[in-house]
Scaffold this active site. Structure first.
Site, PDB file in Angstrom:
ATOM      1  N   TYR A 141      95.202  26.269  -4.844  1.00 22.57           N
ATOM      2  CA  TYR A 141      96.334  25.543  -5.416  1.00 22.57           C
ATOM      3  C   TYR A 141      95.905  24.622  -6.563  1.00 22.57           C
ATOM      4  O   TYR A 141      96.756  24.125  -7.301  1.00 22.57           O
ATOM      5  CB  TYR A 141      97.059  24.706  -4.343  1.00 22.57           C
ATOM      6  CG  TYR A 141      97.737  25.525  -3.261  1.00 22.57           C
ATOM      7  CD1 TYR A 141      97.657  26.912  -3.235  1.00 22.57           C
ATOM      8  CD2 TYR A 141      98.465  24.912  -2.264  1.00 22.57           C
ATOM      9  CE1 TYR A 141      98.261  27.651  -2.236  1.00 22.57           C
ATOM     10  CE2 TYR A 141      99.091  25.638  -1.262  1.00 22.57           C
ATOM     11  CZ  TYR A 141      98.975  27.017  -1.256  1.00 22.57           C
ATOM     12  OH  TYR A 141      99.590  27.741  -0.256  1.00 22.57           O
ATOM     13  N   LYS A 192      87.389  32.542   6.158  1.00 22.23           N
ATOM     14  CA  LYS A 192      87.384  34.000   6.018  1.00 22.23           C
ATOM     15  C   LYS A 192      85.979  34.360   5.527  1.00 22.23           C
ATOM     16  O   LYS A 192      85.790  34.966   4.469  1.00 22.23           O
ATOM     17  CB  LYS A 192      88.498  34.409   5.025  1.00 22.23           C
ATOM     18  CG  LYS A 192      88.744  35.894   4.920  1.00 22.23           C
ATOM     19  CD  LYS A 192      89.430  36.484   6.147  1.00 22.23           C
ATOM     20  CE  LYS A 192      89.553  37.998   6.006  1.00 22.23           C
ATOM     21  NZ  LYS A 192      89.893  38.680   7.246  1.00 22.23           N
ATOM     22  N   ASP A 224      92.623  35.214  10.049  1.00 21.21           N
ATOM     23  CA  ASP A 224      93.550  36.213  10.595  1.00 21.21           C
ATOM     24  C   ASP A 224      93.597  36.124  12.116  1.00 21.21           C
ATOM     25  O   ASP A 224      94.663  36.182  12.737  1.00 21.21           O
ATOM     26  CB  ASP A 224      93.210  37.634  10.104  1.00 21.21           C
ATOM     27  CG  ASP A 224      91.716  37.895   9.970  1.00 21.21           C
ATOM     28  OD1 ASP A 224      90.917  36.973  10.221  1.00 21.21           O
ATOM     29  OD2 ASP A 224      91.336  39.031   9.629  1.00 21.21           O
ATOM     30  N   ASP A 248      98.332  25.687   4.766  1.00 19.75           N
ATOM     31  CA  ASP A 248      99.748  25.751   4.399  1.00 19.75           C
ATOM     32  C   ASP A 248     100.438  26.814   5.256  1.00 19.75           C
ATOM     33  O   ASP A 248     101.490  26.580   5.867  1.00 19.75           O
ATOM     34  CB  ASP A 248      99.837  26.120   2.905  1.00 19.75           C
ATOM     35  CG  ASP A 248     101.227  25.933   2.334  1.00 19.75           C
ATOM     36  OD1 ASP A 248     102.119  25.479   3.067  1.00 19.75           O
ATOM     37  OD2 ASP A 248     101.420  26.257   1.150  1.00 19.75           O
ATOM     38  N   ASP A 252     102.974  26.329   8.968  1.00 22.62           N
ATOM     39  CA  ASP A 252     104.340  26.846   9.126  1.00 22.62           C
ATOM     40  C   ASP A 252     104.418  27.736  10.368  1.00 22.62           C
ATOM     41  O   ASP A 252     105.397  27.702  11.115  1.00 22.62           O
ATOM     42  CB  ASP A 252     104.774  27.668   7.896  1.00 22.62           C
ATOM     43  CG  ASP A 252     105.484  26.809   6.855  1.00 22.62           C
ATOM     44  OD1 ASP A 252     105.160  25.608   6.776  1.00 22.62           O
ATOM     45  OD2 ASP A 252     106.348  27.325   6.135  1.00 22.62           O
TER      46      ASP A 252
END
Ligand code: NAD
Length: 364
Positions: A141, A192, A224, A248, A252
């Site tokens: 970001y 990851k 994952d 992020d 959620d």
């Protein structure tokens, strides 16, 4: 104590939920004899319309001169085609940067009263209590280069950069380990590392930082797999430490555990001024209808009282009043599962009444 705060209601349901949170803040301050000084400023799409910038200079100056910032949400479909620099989200990212808020804390708590509101089975979510510690100023970001290649005025390629340096990882890792010390003593560091170099460095640095916290149990988990475990067995997690974009997305997902995204609060810390906001967006689909759940924003006020003002009893009073309103069976539309529901304002009033002692469960 004087509580000097800047409120940034923003777009969509932002002003609706911030109004209720300020109402609650005034009631709890009154009860505990504090003085509240709140200045309201523009951010996001409405700031672009009014001032030609999603983060006007006056907004930054006001935030930096206060002790804490309460933000609603920014964004809306009418701004989706705004060019970079004039997108509502640019205001949000710019604010986080201006406040040097590199550590985003997102508690995910399952209230017993809301177990049925979660789409997950009750025996999976019951008792879940985890904290997501998300790095907020680095990664995809923020890192450069970013942009588009163009040919004849058409985009031919878009690119972003995922990059972290050692210092950025160290400082967020310390926040996670310190948080775990006050909780159940577990840190799950998400990466990851099987694919990304940034993640390989992340893992190496987190392991080094862990040596300063010998009593904390550290596990590494691939993002994952973490996404899967969060809905399979969320209770296994205590503190989840993660980089910006993974955090992020995972937060959620974690919102589903709690029943509604409208329930979750966040604190962004690390600089001189704390930033507090619900994790949801501007929810344009329900804006202006009195359907927004204000409890995530109200819970953000509790975090503000706790972290920026070190007023634990006051924070606890707000949290108990949220509990009590839910225990009374009060629900906003997102929690009602098609049943009876109350408005945003009525939920704000109910929390205020909990603080002033109307609900017996709020004063236990
Ligand atoms: P969203 O969080 O706004 O909404 C997702 C869904 O959850 C919607 O159905 C919405 O009605 C519901 N919802 C969200 N908050 C709720 C609440 N308090 N009470 C009841 N229901 C609630 O996400 P989105 O729809 O993907 O994004 C809408 C806009 O918000 C976009 O412009 C996006 O860029 C922006 N956004 C802003 C922030 C922020 O300001 N921090 C975060 C995420 C998205």
């Amino acid at each position: 104590m004087k509580l000097k705060i800047t409120a940034l209601p923003g777009d969509g349901i932002g002003p609706e939920v911030v109004r209720e949170a300020i109402k609650v803040l005034r009631v709890v301050a009154d009860k505990f004899n504090h003085e509240v000084e709140i200045g309201e400023h523009a951010i996001g799409g409405n700031a672009v319309e009014a001032f030609g910038s999603p983060l006007p200079e006056a907004t930054i100056a006001a935030c930096l001169s206060s002790k804490a910032v309460l933000l609603g949400a920014v964004g809306g479909p009418q701004y989706d085609k705004n060019p970079r620099g004039l997108k509502p989200e640019d205001g949000l990212l710019g604010l986080r940067k201006a406040l040097q808020a590199f550590a985003n804390l997102r508690p995910v708590i399952v209230y017993d009263e809301l177990i049925e509101a979660s789409p997950l089975k009750a025996d999976i979510v019951k008792g879940c209590d985890l904290l997501i510690v998300r790095e907020l100023l680095g990664g995809l970001y923020f890192a450069t280069p970013r942009g588009f290649d163009e040919e004849n005025g058409q985009w031919t390629r878009g690119f972003n950069t995922m990059s972290y340096d050692v210092a950025e990882i160290e400082r967020i890792a310390h926040v996670a380990f310190k948080a775990a010390e006050k909780r159940r003593g577990l840190v799950a560091s998400v990466d990851k590392a099987n694919v990304l170099e940034t993640s390989q460095l992340w893992r190496q640095v987190v392991e080094r930082v862990a040596k300063d916290y010998p009593h904390i149990k550290l596990e590494h988990i691939l993002v994952d797999n973490c996404a899967m475990q969060l809905v399979r067995e969320p209770r296994r997690f205590d503190v989840i430490l993660t980089e910006n974009m993974f955090g992020d997305i995972l937060s959620d997902e974690a919102a589903v555990i709690s029943g509604s995204i409208g329930m979750l609060a966040s604190a962004s810390l690390g600089g001189p001024v704390g930033l507090y906001e619900p994790i949801h967006g501007s929810a344009p689909d329900i804006a202006g209808q009195g359907k927004a759940n204000p409890l995530g924003t109200i819970a953000s006020v509790a975090l503000m009282l706790r972290y920026s003002f070190e007023l634990e009893a006051e924070a606890h009073a707000v949290e108990k009043a949220i509990d009590a309103a839910l225990a009374e069976g009060l629900r906003t539309a997102d929690l009602a599962a098609g049943g009876a529901y109350i408005s945003t304002t009525q939920m704000g009033d109910a929390v205020c009444e909990g603080i002033t002692g109307k609900w017996s469960t709020a004063t236990e």
